[in-house]
Design an enzyme around this catalytic site. Structure first.
Site, mmCIF file in Angstrom:
data_model
loop_
_atom_site.group_PDB
_atom_site.id
_atom_site.type_symbol
_atom_site.label_atom_id
_atom_site.label_comp_id
_atom_site.label_asym_id
_atom_site.label_seq_id
_atom_site.Cartn_x
_atom_site.Cartn_y
_atom_site.Cartn_z
ATOM 1 N N VAL A 12 -121.596 -5.592 -10.919
ATOM 2 C CA VAL A 12 -122.934 -5.027 -10.733
ATOM 3 C C VAL A 12 -123.146 -4.606 -9.282
ATOM 4 O O VAL A 12 -123.699 -3.541 -9.004
ATOM 5 C CB VAL A 12 -123.998 -6.066 -11.170
ATOM 6 C CG1 VAL A 12 -125.393 -5.648 -10.740
ATOM 7 C CG2 VAL A 12 -123.954 -6.251 -12.683
ATOM 8 N N GLU A 157 -121.446 -2.363 -19.351
ATOM 9 C CA GLU A 157 -120.067 -2.077 -18.938
ATOM 10 C C GLU A 157 -119.498 -1.026 -19.881
ATOM 11 O O GLU A 157 -119.800 -1.009 -21.068
ATOM 12 C CB GLU A 157 -119.239 -3.365 -18.947
ATOM 13 C CG GLU A 157 -119.708 -4.300 -17.849
ATOM 14 C CD GLU A 157 -118.826 -5.519 -17.650
ATOM 15 O OE1 GLU A 157 -117.723 -5.573 -18.222
ATOM 16 O OE2 GLU A 157 -119.250 -6.425 -16.919
ATOM 17 N N CYS A 262 -122.614 -11.249 -20.294
ATOM 18 C CA CYS A 262 -124.075 -11.435 -20.270
ATOM 19 C C CYS A 262 -124.712 -12.041 -21.512
ATOM 20 O O CYS A 262 -125.414 -13.046 -21.409
ATOM 21 C CB CYS A 262 -124.744 -10.094 -19.990
ATOM 22 S SG CYS A 262 -124.339 -9.459 -18.363
ATOM 23 N N ARG A 329 -114.429 -11.539 -19.907
ATOM 24 C CA ARG A 329 -115.318 -12.707 -19.889
ATOM 25 C C ARG A 329 -115.993 -12.858 -21.251
ATOM 26 O O ARG A 329 -116.583 -11.918 -21.758
ATOM 27 C CB ARG A 329 -116.372 -12.563 -18.779
ATOM 28 C CG ARG A 329 -115.788 -12.750 -17.389
ATOM 29 C CD ARG A 329 -116.828 -12.552 -16.312
ATOM 30 N NE ARG A 329 -117.143 -11.149 -16.094
ATOM 31 C CZ ARG A 329 -118.008 -10.704 -15.178
ATOM 32 N NH1 ARG A 329 -118.654 -11.557 -14.414
ATOM 33 N NH2 ARG A 329 -118.237 -9.414 -15.025
HETATM 34 N N1 LIG Z 1 -121.564 -7.396 -15.681
HETATM 35 C C1 LIG Z 1 -122.610 -6.902 -16.333
HETATM 36 O O1 LIG Z 1 -122.479 -6.138 -17.298
HETATM 37 C C2 LIG Z 1 -124.017 -7.255 -15.895
HETATM 38 C C3 LIG Z 1 -125.077 -6.443 -16.306
HETATM 39 C C4 LIG Z 1 -126.366 -6.762 -15.878
HETATM 40 C C5 LIG Z 1 -126.592 -7.884 -15.101
HETATM 41 N N2 LIG Z 1 -125.529 -8.682 -14.738
HETATM 42 C C6 LIG Z 1 -125.799 -9.833 -13.883
HETATM 43 O O2 LIG Z 1 -125.433 -9.478 -12.554
HETATM 44 C C7 LIG Z 1 -124.904 -10.612 -11.861
HETATM 45 C C8 LIG Z 1 -123.509 -10.316 -11.349
HETATM 46 O O3 LIG Z 1 -122.672 -10.095 -12.452
HETATM 47 P P1 LIG Z 1 -121.230 -9.442 -12.264
HETATM 48 O O4 LIG Z 1 -120.719 -9.161 -13.627
HETATM 49 O O5 LIG Z 1 -121.311 -8.334 -11.287
HETATM 50 O O6 LIG Z 1 -120.423 -10.663 -11.630
HETATM 51 P P2 LIG Z 1 -119.088 -10.588 -10.756
HETATM 52 O O7 LIG Z 1 -118.485 -11.939 -10.847
HETATM 53 O O8 LIG Z 1 -118.288 -9.392 -11.172
HETATM 54 O O9 LIG Z 1 -119.594 -10.339 -9.267
HETATM 55 C C9 LIG Z 1 -120.163 -11.313 -8.463
HETATM 56 C C10 LIG Z 1 -119.622 -11.108 -7.051
HETATM 57 O O10 LIG Z 1 -120.328 -11.964 -6.168
HETATM 58 C C11 LIG Z 1 -119.405 -12.404 -5.173
HETATM 59 N N3 LIG Z 1 -119.992 -13.590 -4.536
HETATM 60 C C12 LIG Z 1 -120.239 -14.800 -5.066
HETATM 61 N N4 LIG Z 1 -120.840 -15.601 -4.169
HETATM 62 C C13 LIG Z 1 -120.980 -14.867 -3.035
HETATM 63 C C14 LIG Z 1 -121.530 -15.142 -1.749
HETATM 64 N N5 LIG Z 1 -122.095 -16.305 -1.463
HETATM 65 N N6 LIG Z 1 -121.489 -14.158 -0.832
HETATM 66 C C15 LIG Z 1 -120.948 -12.961 -1.108
HETATM 67 N N7 LIG Z 1 -120.407 -12.648 -2.298
HETATM 68 C C16 LIG Z 1 -120.436 -13.587 -3.258
HETATM 69 C C17 LIG Z 1 -118.133 -12.662 -5.956
HETATM 70 O O11 LIG Z 1 -116.998 -12.683 -5.127
HETATM 71 C C18 LIG Z 1 -118.140 -11.465 -6.916
HETATM 72 O O12 LIG Z 1 -117.428 -10.368 -6.389
HETATM 73 C C19 LIG Z 1 -124.976 -11.768 -12.849
HETATM 74 O O13 LIG Z 1 -126.182 -12.442 -12.676
HETATM 75 C C20 LIG Z 1 -124.963 -11.065 -14.199
HETATM 76 O O14 LIG Z 1 -125.572 -11.837 -15.210
HETATM 77 C C21 LIG Z 1 -124.244 -8.380 -15.100
#
Ligand SMILES: NC(=O)c1ccc[n+]([C@@H]2O[C@H](COP(=O)([O-])OP(=O)(O)OC[C@H]3O[C@@H](n4cnc5c(N)ncnc54)[C@H](O)[C@@H]3O)[C@@H](O)[C@H]2O)c1
Length: 449
Positions: A12, A157, A262, A329
């Site tokens: 995201v 996605e 999600c 995932r």
């Molecule tokens: N993937 C989807 O389709 C989607 C859609 C809508 C909402 N979301 C929400 O968005 C959020 C992120 O999801 P995602 O799929 O992108 O997860 P992801 O695991 O792909 O990305 C999270 C990123 O955060 C980084 N991170 C973690 N802790 C950190 C810190 N303290 N400082 C800096 N970087 C840090 C990780 O290294 C990782 O790259 C979640 O809450 C998810 O529920 C995801």
């Protein structure tokens, strides 16, 4: 505007960062995963997503994006800080807030003037209020002011770039006129309705949307099951439902159940924080139960049909949780493999994009290099992901490659009549073998666009 994304190399975060850069903002994508930052700085992507490579190239060419692991730079060189860190689920269904808490603590340490802090990660209702307190308690200079905003993300996605750039709507939850004005400025070039509300309602919108989408999937899976038992045709039922404008045509395909990063975790999180508020949600609990039963039921069917699985070869097509992404995932395919490894069969899997197996499957599952290698000599072929490569398979070729022509099509990608005509023992979701007439030809000509 100058915006930092904390978690900016995640799914995201990256799409958000590059999307905002596309809209003319200066973006710092900060992430503590050095591998992803290095990849991005060399012009490569850490995830597979349609159109993302072009977005990255455009942002880099125009110098609109910086990738770094330095939180200090991210905080001090931006006016807005957006948080997109992961909020995975714990064993008991609660949301794991550790990444978010860590991000909040470290950003508050470096805050040197007023900031708008935007939570884009999916978080339980009340998180913005909690985040406000965490920041207050960790500010180095307690005189610095800040605002907290909720801005949930709705991208899918596989279509994430277009979903971000042309969203159906943008939701922002604010509690000051200033942060409302900032959010309106941030999104002023987006051609989408902007819903402005309070932070708790904005946080709840995300759960409401995901719970509803999950409900549609469990609903159609339940209708598919009963249809099978009363010899009704799920293809005709789906087609008729989708043409009803009150219902709409998305998230109504029977299948192996919902998965991905999600829907499952957000539904569990919603049930968990509802429980803490002493609210019982039997409908949504049922949606989750139905989903968990779906894979189990399909697995039991395969197991009972194959009977003695010793020395049999089972081939699985697809590893990602859906087509168009390399995300595994909570993938139904992975959940199916976890069940299959308890049989005595030799398990093969092929995916056009995912090129490594989750670690816990590596000793029992062979990752095939091609569809043909995967299918060759198989006694059962299970379609788990609806990749176009699988949909266009020539069933005659598949028939000759397999040892036993048995297909379990959990995505209903094959035409049942076609499969029967080719001599397959075919099982779709909600499909009975007795029923194939020319209804399928009629349905093929329906255009849902
Ligand atoms: N993937 C989807 O389709 C989607 C859609 C809508 C909402 N979301 C929400 O968005 C959020 C992120 O999801 P995602 O799929 O992108 O997860 P992801 O695991 O792909 O990305 C999270 C990123 O955060 C980084 N991170 C973690 N802790 C950190 C810190 N303290 N400082 C800096 N970087 C840090 C990780 O290294 C990782 O790259 C979640 O809450 C998810 O529920 C995801």
């Amino acid at each position: 505007m100058k915006i930092s994304i904390i978690g900016g190399a995640g799914y995201v975060g990256l799409i958000t960062g590059l999307g905002l850069a596309f809209h003319g903002h200066d973006v710092i994508c900060m992430d503590n995963d050095q591998k992803k930052i290095d990849l991005l700085n060399s012009g490569q992507l850490p995830v597979y997503e349609k159109d993302l490579a072009e977005l990255l190239k455009a942002a880099m060419t125009k110098n609109r994006v910086v990738f770094t692991n330095c939180i200090k730079t991210a905080v001090q060189e931006s006016d807005l800080i957006m948080i997109t860190v992961g909020t995975s689920g714990t064993r008991n269904g609660e949301t794991d807030m550790s990444q978010l808490l860590k991000a909040l603590k470290s950003l508050s340490y470096y805050m040197d003037n007023y900031k708008v802090i935007i939570i884009k990660s999916t978080v339980p209702v009340g998180t913005c209020d909690m985040a406000k307190r965490v920041i207050r308690d960790n500010l180095k200079n307690p005189l610095i002011s800040y605002d907290l905003v909720s801005n949930p993300e709705f991208l899918k996605e596989g279509n994430a770039v277009s979903d971000f750039l042309q969203p159906d709507r943008i939701v922002v939850g604010v509690d000051t006129p200033h942060s409302e004005a900032v959010m309106k400025e941030l999104y002023k070039t987006f051609d989408a309705p902007l819903i402005v509300t309070d932070t708790r309602s904005a946080e709840m919108v995300k759960y409401a949307c995901n719970a509803y989408l999950a409900t549609r999937i469990s609903f159609i899976n339940e209708i598919a099951e009963i249809s099978e038992h009363v010899d009704a045709d799920i293809h005709a039922i789906q087609a008729a439902m989708k043409l009803d404008q009150r219902i709409g045509n998305l998230y109504l395909n029977p299948g192996p159940g919902f998965g991905g990063p999600c829907l499952v975790k957000d539904l569990k999180s919603l049930l968990s924080f509802a429980d803490k508020a002493n609210v019982h949600l039997p409908l949504l609990q049922g949606v989750l139960n139905r989903n968990e039963a779906q894979i189990t039921n399909i697995f039991h069917y395969i197991n009972s049909e194959i009977k003695d699985s010793a020395d049999k070869k089972i081939s699985v097509l697809g590893l990602s949780f859906k087509a168009g992404t390399d995300d595994t995932r909570n993938s139904p395919a992975v959940r199916m493999l976890e069940k299959l490894i308890d049989t005595k069969a030799n398990i093969y899997v092929y995916d056009p994009v995912v090129k490594s197996l989750p670690e816990h499957l590596q000793s029992r599952v062979t990752l095939a290099g091609s569809i043909e290698d995967c299918i060759f000599d198989a006694d059962c072929l299970i379609v788990m992901t609806e990749w176009p490569e699988f949909q266009s398979l020539n069933l005659e070729t598949v028939y000759h490659l397999m040892q036993t022509p048995f297909i379990v099509d959990t995505r209903n990608i094959f035409h049942p009549k076609n499969a029967y005509d080719h001599g397959f023992w075919y099982k779709g979701i909600g499909v009975t073998s007795s029923r194939y007439t020319n209804i399928a030809e009629v349905l093929e000509n329906i255009n849902y666009a």
